[in-house]
Design an enzyme around this catalytic site. Structure first.
Site, PDB file in Angstrom:
ATOM      1  N   LYS A  80      33.792  36.218  12.023  1.00 31.71           N
ATOM      2  CA  LYS A  80      34.247  37.594  11.566  1.00 31.71           C
ATOM      3  C   LYS A  80      34.975  37.962  13.695  1.00 31.71           C
ATOM      4  O   LYS A  80      34.239  37.417  14.348  1.00 31.71           O
ATOM      5  CB  LYS A  80      34.055  38.354  11.253  1.00 31.71           C
ATOM      6  CG  LYS A  80      34.505  39.864  10.925  1.00 31.71           C
ATOM      7  CD  LYS A  80      33.816  40.600  10.009  1.00 31.71           C
ATOM      8  CE  LYS A  80      34.536  42.331   9.777  1.00 31.71           C
ATOM      9  NZ  LYS A  80      33.648  42.920   9.333  1.00 31.71           N
ATOM     10  N   SER A 155      35.654  44.999   5.541  1.00 33.87           N
ATOM     11  CA  SER A 155      36.258  44.871   6.360  1.00 33.87           C
ATOM     12  C   SER A 155      36.413  43.244   7.242  1.00 33.87           C
ATOM     13  O   SER A 155      36.891  42.779   7.262  1.00 33.87           O
ATOM     14  CB  SER A 155      35.952  45.558   7.963  1.00 33.87           C
ATOM     15  OG  SER A 155      34.940  45.544   8.132  1.00 33.87           O
ATOM     16  N   SER A 179      30.961  45.588   3.660  1.00 33.57           N
ATOM     17  CA  SER A 179      32.308  44.805   4.708  1.00 33.57           C
ATOM     18  C   SER A 179      31.898  43.297   4.424  1.00 33.57           C
ATOM     19  O   SER A 179      33.216  42.808   4.586  1.00 33.57           O
ATOM     20  CB  SER A 179      32.551  45.007   6.065  1.00 33.57           C
ATOM     21  OG  SER A 179      33.362  46.327   6.190  1.00 33.57           O
TER      22      SER A 179
HETATM   23  N1  GLN Z   1      34.515  50.787   4.103  1.00 31.81           N
HETATM   24  C1  GLN Z   1      33.576  51.105   4.792  1.00 31.81           C
HETATM   25  C2  GLN Z   1      34.302  51.774   5.920  1.00 31.81           C
HETATM   26  O1  GLN Z   1      34.834  51.697   6.427  1.00 31.81           O
HETATM   27  C3  GLN Z   1      32.727  49.754   5.350  1.00 31.81           C
HETATM   28  C4  GLN Z   1      33.332  49.022   6.318  1.00 31.81           C
HETATM   29  C5  GLN Z   1      31.850  48.043   6.753  1.00 31.81           C
HETATM   30  O2  GLN Z   1      31.255  47.826   6.056  1.00 31.81           O
HETATM   31  N2  GLN Z   1      32.265  47.501   7.652  1.00 31.81           N
HETATM   32  O3  GLN Z   1      33.742  52.261   6.758  1.00 31.81           O
END
Ligand code: GLN
Length: 486
Positions: A80, A155, A179
């Site tokens: 990632k 994400s 994410s």
């Molecule tokens: N969807 C959550 C956020 O936007 C989690 C994102 C993540 O785990 N990086 O904060």
């Protein structure tokens, strides 16, 4: 016949040992798939073909006369783009970091390199890991390989989509509030967020430091275990890294799920707001485990309803301060125009470099931490966080693990929620509490609704990735998702 790029790492590892295939052949198969699918899926920000071929050839030489090789030797892994890679652009999905080339590797990257794995590229993601659908990337959205009109989840959407599409075998992701688990669920693969502290965060670009955790995405629990065996463990460069022994997680799978294992179903997670089609699939999954000897128990997490609010207050507060470093001086695009003063220069860099969602979070976070509101919002959120954590502690006195849905809804069409941030935040309702409590959690594929994947979440006690993986592995075996014996 299954193409090499669609096989599991576990199977490929065996084939490499038996000299039935070379790492070069596997890696070529992955790049061939990229040629076929990447233009629509958009899972990668950077593809490292030449480097990968060199690493594959090196792996093949080592395998020729190697002993004591890591099971990951010669296996393609995607990283990632939130993890620093020495000499290789690391953008975090943001314009503000375009062209940033770190002078060092994140610990997890260093470890997969040392294992002899083949790095095929850096995956697309929501900007600074903020998002649930991967539509917040400066490099365009990631599309769901199962149906490219739908989101891949975020994400770590690039990592999940790359695994699902056969554009890599394994991938590293990060999980601050879901994410890894959410895109794994939406793409129909397996993804695990380990316990906070299990994997070093050194070299992980910070979003919300008390919640961020690096983890693994693959085609099975066994594949995730292989990757975790390489990346877990103490690192003195991360002060929150746990100095606890890591059991061989892959080997632990051979034991199978404990007879009479107690699995809790938190009642607060199966309520209105959960798509009945998702619930049906998750309940079918639970029945499979019951059939395999698990003891299913109803439990309660009474403060579950505070999790989303607490999470979005804490995450934005931490993000607001973590992202202060992107000012066009220390990091970030420097404006070419002459600025009349320093503030103007900062504003210029930040207003152009950050996308809308990142700006929204910085504003929210700054507000939450501002004098006068700190007690009302930030401290309250920390108190709620404690209540959420204690709920889990209490429940884990009764059960060994828990099962819940990963997402309250199916993968949704691209564009459906982008203009409604609150709707988007609610997608995280079943995932964020694990980050608040620091617990390990995994998503496994529990079927399809209208050809769209649904995920089931397995939650474990702190540092008990072993049970989580065993339950996942037992489920995948029972449902015929993994055809290989381990
Ligand atoms: N969807 C959550 C956020 O936007 C989690 C994102 C993540 O785990 N990086 O904060």
């Amino acid at each position: 016949m299954t193409a090499l790029c669609d096989k599991t790492a576990t199977e490929l590892c065996g084939m490499l040992r038996r000299k039935e295939v070379t790492s070069r052949e596997i890696t070529e198969s992955v790049f061939k798939r990229m040629e076929e699918r990447e233009s629509e899926v958009n899972a990668f920000i950077t593809v490292t073909r030449d480097l990968a071929m060199e690493q594959a050839d090196q792996a093949d030489r080592n395998l020729q006369h190697g002993k004591d090789l890591s099971p990951l030797t010669g296996i393609p892994v995607a990283v990632k783009d939130v993890l620093c890679t020495r000499g290789l652009q690391t953008t975090c999905g943001s314009n503000i970091l375009k062209g940033y080339t770190p002078p060092y590797d994140a610990t997890s990257v260093e470890r997969i390199k040392a294992s002899g794995a083949v790095i095929v590229g850096k995956t697309n993601m929501d900007e600074f890991a903020m998002g649930s659908s991967n539509e917040n990337s400066a490099f365009g959205p990631v599309r769901n390989p199962a149906n490219t009109d739908y989101v891949a989840g975020g994400s770590s959407g690039g990592s999940a989509a790359a695994v699902a599409a056969g554009e890599t075998i394994l991938a590293l992701g990060s999980d601050t509030g879901g994410s890894i688990r959410l895109p794994a669920a939406y793409c129909g693969i397996t993804g695990i967020k380990p316990t906070y502290g299990r994997v070093s965060r050194y070299g992980l670009v910070a979003y919300a430091s008390s919640l961020d955790q690096v983890g693994a995405l693959g085609r099975s629990a066994a594949d995730c275990a292989l990757l975790l065996d390489v990346i877990c463990g103490y690192d003195r460069r991360d002060s929150t890294s746990a100095s606890m022994a890591v059991p061989g997680l892959f080997d632990a799978l051979k034991k199978g799920m404990k007879k009479g294992l107690k699995i809790g179903l938190p009642q607060e997670y199966f309520v209105e707001g959960l798509d009945p089609r998702v619930e049906e699939k998750v309940r079918e999954g639970i029945a499979v485990l019951k059939d395999r000897g698990a003891d299913i128990v109803d439990i309660s997490l009474p403060h579950a309803r505070y999790a989303i609010s607490a999470y979005y207050l804490i995450a934005t507060a931490e993000a607001g301060s973590n992202l202060a470093r992107y000012d066009g001086v220390k990091y970030g695009v420097r404006s070419d125009e002459a600025s009349p003063d320093l503030i103007h220069m900062y504003e210029h860099a930040r207003s152009r470099g950050f996308g809308d969602e990142v700006k929204r979070r910085i504003m929210l976070g700054t507000y939450v931490l501002s004098a006068g509101y700190y007690d009302a919002y930030y401290l309250k959120a920390q108190e709620a966080r404690n209540l959420v954590r204690r709920d889990f502690e209490r429940a884990f006195e009764q059960v060994d693990c828990m099962i819940t849905p990963v997402s309250p809804c199916l993968p949704f069409p691209l564009g459906e929620k982008v203009d409604d941030p609150l709707q988007m935040y609610l997608v995280d309702i079943y995932t964020v509490s694990l980050n608040l409590a620091g617990l390990p959690g995994m998503s496994v594929d529990c079927g399809r609704v209208n050809d769209l994947p649904v995920g089931l979440q397995i939650i474990g006690r702190p540092f008990d990735e072993e049970t989580v993986l065993q339950v996942g592995h037992t489920y995948e075996n029972a449902t015929g998702q993994t055809d290989h014996a381990i």
